[in-house]
Design a protein around this motif. Structure first.
Motif, short mmCIF file in Angstrom:
data_model
loop_
_atom_site.label_atom_id
_atom_site.label_comp_id
_atom_site.label_asym_id
_atom_site.label_seq_id
_atom_site.Cartn_x
_atom_site.Cartn_y
_atom_site.Cartn_z
N LYS A 1 3.25 -2.72 -10.51
CA LYS A 1 2.05 -2.19 -9.36
C LYS A 1 2.57 -0.58 -8.49
CE LYS A 1 -0.45 -5.29 -7.12
NZ LYS A 1 -1.37 -6.33 -5.67
N VAL B 1 -2.85 -0.27 -3.82
CA VAL B 1 -1.00 0.62 -3.26
C VAL B 1 -1.48 1.10 -2.39
CG1 VAL B 1 0.02 2.15 -4.74
CG2 VAL B 1 -0.07 0.18 -6.18
N ASP C 1 -4.17 3.09 -7.45
CA ASP C 1 -5.14 1.82 -7.16
C ASP C 1 -4.96 1.50 -6.46
OD1 ASP C 1 -4.97 1.86 -10.30
OD2 ASP C 1 -3.17 0.52 -9.79
N GLY D 1 3.86 -1.13 -3.46
CA GLY D 1 3.38 -2.09 -4.05
C GLY D 1 3.25 -3.74 -3.58
#
Ligand code: AMP
Ligand code: GLY
Length: 427
Positions: free
Chosen positions: A396, A358, A355, A385
């Motif tokens: 995360k 991150v 992501d 995260g």
């Protein structure tokens, strides 16, 4: 500005990542760096302790500021050398680095100036150390005086084990001259936390606190490592505690050094044990922590270069340093076999799939001539995260870590987990 960051681990990638965000910065060099720094800076093929080589490179490249990551070049006098060249450098001098490079120096300083630390005694004779040991009740903590790559502290569960550790250090000399002297510390049990501060020798400005996970396995099982993860801020360490540690430990240590004729500039790191609400110093480090930096700097809102320059110029009091109140969790991905023997040269896959919010800080990684990133060390990556709270930051990180793969990779599943237990039990 042109800035040179010395070192090549996760801490240094994080420093470079933060430094390149400054509008004051035109170019960053890293020596030696890793595949992560190669993507945002220029790696120079120089060892961190090749001080003269680094000086030459800094002069050639027109570097305006040098930032030192690891302790070895600091203990070898890199700051004194760059001062003599007239090139601004962030970090303590060789004399000031003694707070980390000599545990005897640190203990003497703390005792002389009333800075809270465990009870302990210093020995330069094996037989005297063993004699003292007979009067102690285990567990006891045996510490080699000098730098021992994080391996110089042995928690001995029995007197026989303690005696063996003293023998290994002082007679078999497993750490060389770092074991000329040993400290025998009383064993403290409590909660461990790191509080790291910027200081220009007068003003002391603490960062957010962080916890480091040193053991290889979940639930703190197995051997010690360089650090398998970290998080910030720990719920048990209040803002009031940060103020207390700053006022009772960090600022007094900087003032004590000044009284001893040593100006302390750079970062001062206090490794603390909180015993019944009272912070005690287990160790000082003269540099940013690794992997604490990976979870602390993402929470820094102020331009890091403004802070570094203010420290070097001695006007830290003029910079207002702001920290985010979010939470941050970092999980280290390590090679099979680490902290023992491990192989390198495995293809790292999936970093591009994580992501966007991150962070992936590289440590033991190398960019191949084929453009592929390979493993090149024991600790390979720290995945980080940031979230509105610890639960979100954790979620995360652990959602993204499994997207990254290299042969034999492993990581702890319980980083910051205890904070969620605390949240649940409080609600
Ligand atoms: P140090 O390098 O001095 O921080 O020591 C390494 C680790 O040993 C620390 O992170 C603590 O977990 C542990 N340690 C050091 N000193 C003590 C002590 N006096 N009591 C209990 N644990 C200690
Ligand atoms: N995380 C411990 C250290 O940097 O020494």
């Amino acid at each position: 500005m042109k800035i040179l960051v010395v070192g090549g681990g996760g801490r240094e990638h994080t420093l470079v990542w933060k430094i390149v965000q400054s509008p004051r910065v035109e170019k960053v060099f890293t020596a030696p760096g890793n595949a992560g720094t190669a993507a945002i800076a220029e790696n120079l093929n120089l060892h961190p302790t090749d001080i003269e080589g680094l000086g030459k490179a800094a002069e050639e490249k027109g570097v305006d500021l040098v930032v030192v990551g690891p302790e070895a070049p600091l203990a070898s006098g890199i700051v004194d050398y760059f001062d003599s060249l007239g090139i601004p450098i962030f970090g303590p001098t060789k004399a000031a680095t003694q707070v980390e490079s000599s545990k005897v120096f640190a203990r003497n300083l703390m005792e002389k100036y009333g800075i809270p630390c465990p009870k302990g005694a210093i020995f330069s004779s094996y037989s005297e150390a063993c004699e003292y040991l007979q009067e102690q009740r285990p567990p006891v903590v045996i510490k080699a005086d000098g730098l021992a790559a994080g391996k110089g502290v042995i928690i001995a569960g029995s007197l026989a084990e303690a005696q063996k550790a003293i023998g290994d250090i002082m007679e078999a000399r497993i750490f060389g001259s770092a074991g000329d002297r040993v400290i025998i510390d009383e064993y403290l049990s409590g909660r461990e936390v790191s509080l790291i501060a910027f200081t220009d020798g007068k003003t002391v400005s603490p960062m957010v606190p962080a916890c480091d996970y040193k053991k290889i396995g979940d639930n703190d099982k197995g051997p010690n490592t360089g650090g398998m993860g970290s998080y910030s801020p720990p719920g048990f360490f209040s803002a009031g505690m940060t103020e207390k540690v700053t006022n009772d430990i960090l600022a007094p240590a900087v003032r004590a050094m000044a009284k001893e004729g040593i100006t302390y500039k750079g970062v001062l790191y206090a490794g603390l044990m909180i015993v019944d609400g009272e912070p005690m110093v287990l160790e000082f480090n003269s540099r940013f922590g690794d992997p604490e930096t990976q979870v602390v700097l993402p929470l820094l809102k102020t331009d890091l270069v403004d802070i570094l320059m203010a420290v070097v110029q001695g006007n830290l009091d003029r910079v207002k340093i702001d920290w985010s109140s979010e939470a941050c969790v970092g999980v280290v991905m390590a090679s099979a076999g680490y902290p023992g023997n491990y192989k390198t040269g495995f293809h790292i896959q999936g970093i591009d799939n994580i992501d966007k919010d991150v962070l992936v800080f590289h440590a033991g990684t190398k960019l191949g001539d084929d453009g592929i990133i390979y493993t090149d060390g024991g600790r390979v990556l720290t995945v980080v995260g940031v979230g509105k709270d610890m639960a979100e930051a954790r979620e995360k990180v652990y959602r993204n870590v499994p997207k990254i793969y290299f042969k034999g990779c492993h990581y702890r599943k319980d980083i910051a987990l205890r904070e969620l237990g605390r949240l649940n039990s409080e609600t």
